[in-house]
Motif scaffolding. Sequence first.
Motif, mmCIF file in Angstrom:
data_model
loop_
_atom_site.group_PDB
_atom_site.id
_atom_site.type_symbol
_atom_site.label_atom_id
_atom_site.label_comp_id
_atom_site.label_asym_id
_atom_site.label_seq_id
_atom_site.Cartn_x
_atom_site.Cartn_y
_atom_site.Cartn_z
ATOM 1 N N ILE A 254 0.680 -1.068 0.038
ATOM 2 C CA ILE A 254 0.160 0.058 0.107
ATOM 3 C C ILE A 254 0.937 1.385 0.094
ATOM 4 N N LYS A 255 1.716 1.151 0.861
ATOM 5 C CA LYS A 255 2.702 2.313 0.903
ATOM 6 C C LYS A 255 3.564 2.761 -0.340
ATOM 7 N N SER A 256 4.094 1.647 -1.017
ATOM 8 C CA SER A 256 4.696 1.648 -2.209
ATOM 9 C C SER A 256 4.068 2.342 -3.496
ATOM 10 N N LEU A 257 2.621 1.727 -3.192
ATOM 11 C CA LEU A 257 1.756 2.201 -4.460
ATOM 12 C C LEU A 257 1.547 3.773 -4.294
ATOM 13 N N ARG A 258 1.287 4.299 -2.810
ATOM 14 C CA ARG A 258 1.042 5.709 -2.581
ATOM 15 C C ARG A 258 2.191 6.623 -3.048
ATOM 16 N N ILE A 259 3.555 6.084 -2.915
ATOM 17 C CA ILE A 259 4.509 6.810 -3.276
ATOM 18 C C ILE A 259 4.791 6.825 -4.586
ATOM 19 N N LYS A 260 4.383 5.639 -5.310
ATOM 20 C CA LYS A 260 4.382 5.662 -6.782
ATOM 21 C C LYS A 260 3.456 6.546 -7.463
ATOM 22 N N PHE B 87 -3.048 11.635 0.982
ATOM 23 C CA PHE B 87 -3.537 10.531 0.120
ATOM 24 C C PHE B 87 -5.102 10.217 0.865
ATOM 25 N N ALA B 88 -4.971 9.966 1.989
ATOM 26 C CA ALA B 88 -6.110 9.322 2.760
ATOM 27 C C ALA B 88 -7.163 10.426 2.826
ATOM 28 N N TYR B 89 -6.954 11.777 2.744
ATOM 29 C CA TYR B 89 -7.661 13.073 2.750
ATOM 30 C C TYR B 89 -8.478 12.803 1.242
ATOM 31 N N LYS B 90 -7.575 12.825 0.234
ATOM 32 C CA LYS B 90 -7.886 12.988 -1.071
ATOM 33 C C LYS B 90 -8.807 11.825 -1.441
ATOM 34 N N HIS B 91 -8.995 10.710 -0.838
ATOM 35 C CA HIS B 91 -9.484 9.753 -1.159
ATOM 36 C C HIS B 91 -10.704 9.116 -0.246
ATOM 37 N N GLU B 92 -10.870 10.116 0.753
ATOM 38 C CA GLU B 92 -12.048 9.980 1.650
ATOM 39 C C GLU B 92 -11.733 8.772 2.481
ATOM 40 N N ILE B 93 -10.576 8.581 3.013
ATOM 41 C CA ILE B 93 -10.440 7.241 3.778
ATOM 42 C C ILE B 93 -9.711 7.941 5.194
ATOM 43 N N PRO B 94 -10.305 7.697 6.400
ATOM 44 C CA PRO B 94 -9.831 8.097 7.661
ATOM 45 C C PRO B 94 -8.375 8.081 7.666
ATOM 46 N N ARG B 95 -7.638 9.380 7.766
ATOM 47 C CA ARG B 95 -6.208 9.301 7.833
ATOM 48 C C ARG B 95 -5.760 8.392 8.862
ATOM 49 N N SER C 121 -12.178 -2.471 3.249
ATOM 50 C CA SER C 121 -11.142 -1.361 3.304
ATOM 51 C C SER C 121 -10.074 -1.534 2.215
ATOM 52 N N LEU C 122 -9.562 -2.725 2.013
ATOM 53 C CA LEU C 122 -8.721 -3.118 1.081
ATOM 54 C C LEU C 122 -8.968 -2.905 -0.303
ATOM 55 N N LYS C 123 -10.114 -3.220 -0.679
ATOM 56 C CA LYS C 123 -10.799 -3.112 -1.659
ATOM 57 C C LYS C 123 -10.898 -1.466 -1.904
ATOM 58 N N LYS C 124 -11.340 -0.573 -0.993
ATOM 59 C CA LYS C 124 -11.595 0.832 -1.293
ATOM 60 C C LYS C 124 -10.085 1.513 -1.563
ATOM 61 N N ILE C 125 -9.254 0.972 -0.736
ATOM 62 C CA ILE C 125 -7.879 1.483 -1.056
ATOM 63 C C ILE C 125 -7.335 1.052 -2.453
ATOM 64 N N VAL C 126 -7.630 -0.024 -2.898
ATOM 65 C CA VAL C 126 -7.112 -0.626 -4.087
ATOM 66 C C VAL C 126 -7.867 0.453 -5.069
ATOM 67 N N ARG C 127 -9.125 0.474 -5.166
ATOM 68 C CA ARG C 127 -9.777 1.264 -5.875
ATOM 69 C C ARG C 127 -9.452 2.662 -6.243
#
Length: 84
Positions: free
Chosen positions: A24-30, A39-47, A63-69
Amino acid sequence: MANGEKEKRGDERTAELKQLGDRIKSLRIKAGYSNYEYFAYKHEIPRSQYGRYERGEDLRYSSLKKIVRAFGISMEEFFSEGFD
């Protein structure tokens, strides 16, 4: 079940969650987000919740599905790197 077996399963589970967090972290940085909170704020995920995911703490499948989307990839793509 013997205590040794329970500890081994716990260690395996911890290692698997760490793999999820690292991915998850590597994809966020990428994706160009140096700050997990943005990132969390932008995608409406509690920080705070998202921060726990990156640290390899337990997360639900939904939650994983939401992050992957949020990364715009499929589950297959998510698991294509960083997992045995």
